[in-house]
Design an enzyme around this catalytic site. Sequence first.
Site, PDB file in Angstrom:
ATOM      1  N   HIS A  35       8.196  -1.651  -0.298  1.00  0.00           N
ATOM      2  CA  HIS A  35       8.413  -0.827   0.904  1.00  0.00           C
ATOM      3  C   HIS A  35       8.267  -1.594   2.212  1.00  0.00           C
ATOM      4  CE1 HIS A  35       8.492   3.787   1.742  1.00  0.00           C
ATOM      5  NE2 HIS A  35       9.411   3.131   2.409  1.00  0.00           N
ATOM      6  N   ASP A  73       7.728   9.734  -0.138  1.00  0.00           N
ATOM      7  CA  ASP A  73       6.762   8.745  -0.611  1.00  0.00           C
ATOM      8  C   ASP A  73       5.490   9.459  -1.064  1.00  0.00           C
ATOM      9  OD1 ASP A  73       5.189   6.412  -0.868  1.00  0.00           O
ATOM     10  OD2 ASP A  73       5.977   5.525   0.960  1.00  0.00           O
ATOM     11  N   HIS A 110       2.739   7.877  -0.534  1.00  0.00           N
ATOM     12  CA  HIS A 110       1.813   7.306   0.446  1.00  0.00           C
ATOM     13  C   HIS A 110       2.347   7.470   1.867  1.00  0.00           C
ATOM     14  CE1 HIS A 110       1.664   5.000  -3.353  1.00  0.00           C
ATOM     15  NE2 HIS A 110       0.357   5.092  -3.202  1.00  0.00           N
ATOM     16  N   ASP A 125       1.865   5.170   4.251  1.00  0.00           N
ATOM     17  CA  ASP A 125       2.233   3.840   4.763  1.00  0.00           C
ATOM     18  C   ASP A 125       2.055   3.748   6.271  1.00  0.00           C
ATOM     19  OD1 ASP A 125       2.760   3.261   2.145  1.00  0.00           O
ATOM     20  OD2 ASP A 125       4.939   3.280   2.330  1.00  0.00           O
ATOM     21  N   HIS A 162       3.275  -3.467   2.484  1.00  0.00           N
ATOM     22  CA  HIS A 162       4.140  -2.317   2.157  1.00  0.00           C
ATOM     23  C   HIS A 162       3.466  -0.998   2.559  1.00  0.00           C
ATOM     24  CE1 HIS A 162       2.585  -1.199  -2.188  1.00  0.00           C
ATOM     25  NE2 HIS A 162       1.598  -1.475  -1.382  1.00  0.00           N
ATOM     26  N   ASP A 192      10.924   6.159  -1.612  1.00  0.00           N
ATOM     27  CA  ASP A 192      10.036   5.345  -2.441  1.00  0.00           C
ATOM     28  C   ASP A 192      10.038   5.937  -3.853  1.00  0.00           C
ATOM     29  OD1 ASP A 192       7.652   4.272  -3.667  1.00  0.00           O
ATOM     30  OD2 ASP A 192       6.844   3.830  -1.678  1.00  0.00           O
ATOM     31  N   ASP A 200       7.775   6.124  -5.865  1.00  0.00           N
ATOM     32  CA  ASP A 200       6.570   6.904  -6.175  1.00  0.00           C
ATOM     33  C   ASP A 200       6.538   8.275  -5.502  1.00  0.00           C
ATOM     34  OD1 ASP A 200       5.427   6.488  -3.593  1.00  0.00           O
ATOM     35  OD2 ASP A 200       4.500   4.621  -4.242  1.00  0.00           O
ATOM     36  N   GLU A 231      10.473   0.095  -3.918  1.00  0.00           N
ATOM     37  CA  GLU A 231       9.355   0.037  -4.855  1.00  0.00           C
ATOM     38  C   GLU A 231       9.751   0.102  -6.323  1.00  0.00           C
ATOM     39  OE1 GLU A 231       6.048  -0.581  -4.230  1.00  0.00           O
ATOM     40  OE2 GLU A 231       6.346  -0.755  -2.070  1.00  0.00           O
TER      41      GLU A 231
END
Length: 307
Positions: free
Chosen positions: A98, A125, A127, A129, A142, A227, A229, A272
């Site tokens: 990322h 995502d 996360h 970030d 990332h 992403d 995830d 990712e």
Amino acid sequence: MPKTILIGAPIDSGQQRPGCLMGPAAYRVAGLAREIAAEGHGVEDWGDLTLPPLREVACPNPAVHSLAETVAWTEILMDRVDDALSGGGFPIVMGGDHSLALGSAAGAAAFAHRQDRPLFLLWLDAHSDFHTPLTTTSGNLHGTPLAYINGRDGFDALPPFPTPVPAHRICMFGIRSVDPAEQAAMQERDIQVNDMRVIDERGLVAPLREFLDAVRREGGMLHVSLDVDFLDPSIAPAVGTTVPGGATFREAHLVMELLHESGLVTSLDLVELNPFLDDRGMTARLMVDLVGSLMGKKVFDRPTRAK
Ligand SMILES: NC(=[NH2+])NCCC[C@H](N)C(=O)O
Ligand SMILES: [Mn+2]
């Protein structure tokens, strides 16, 4: 729909588990270009970027690693994404971890700035970030791009972000892993986080429509950063930072279908994917299928085929 430009970004340096650099190859094997062409769109593959020569750069946080690589990738990605947009194309950056969004979003922002249009960011995502190089404890860059995009301090080694994107033009979905320093910074800067709890209670459609209405109202450009995830690990295992409780197959496709109908998306990151962790290509194929939905593929375009 403008012609799609595929840009391979074989980047591993934003985290510490090798494998994301095989992402672009996996997307090609999984048929990304074919999927886009099948929806009647032109597509051109610009191949993979290569890492430019490194400059010496410094960061006061000793945890941070691979800063020089990240700076070099950011600068080249910024230019390539800007080139693709300037040529009237729709860039899809095939990652790569990322950290590539530092460059892709900066390229989109540079272009939007010249067009005098506001840039909006849709962040899909697990996360947020939202670390800076000064606050990260993992040292993995990332975990920082959204903070750069929003104009936080601490990115002195990187090019200044062209017209930082204010909180009300950022929309996040799928969030379920946030570090304390990120949470404090997001609160302070009034960033709206549609975490998984919001999706559980309200669903995706209402908050996404509100955001897309704002993009339309303001005549904005829309950069989407997807992403792996964001997705639940049961359907997308090929990622180094799995978090349980992610978006389902239909939730993810619904996002892409709504984005297609909006006609507002102007650039996209696929980040990712770590093909080394995949199970018979299922994650790469799901990501390609999601791009299909973004390009206009419908539920009824997915018949069961006899082998
Ligand atoms: N793009 C990602 N997968 N980011 C994960 C970041 C995880 C954690 N917040 C960190 O900064 O290290
Ligand atoms: Mn991420």
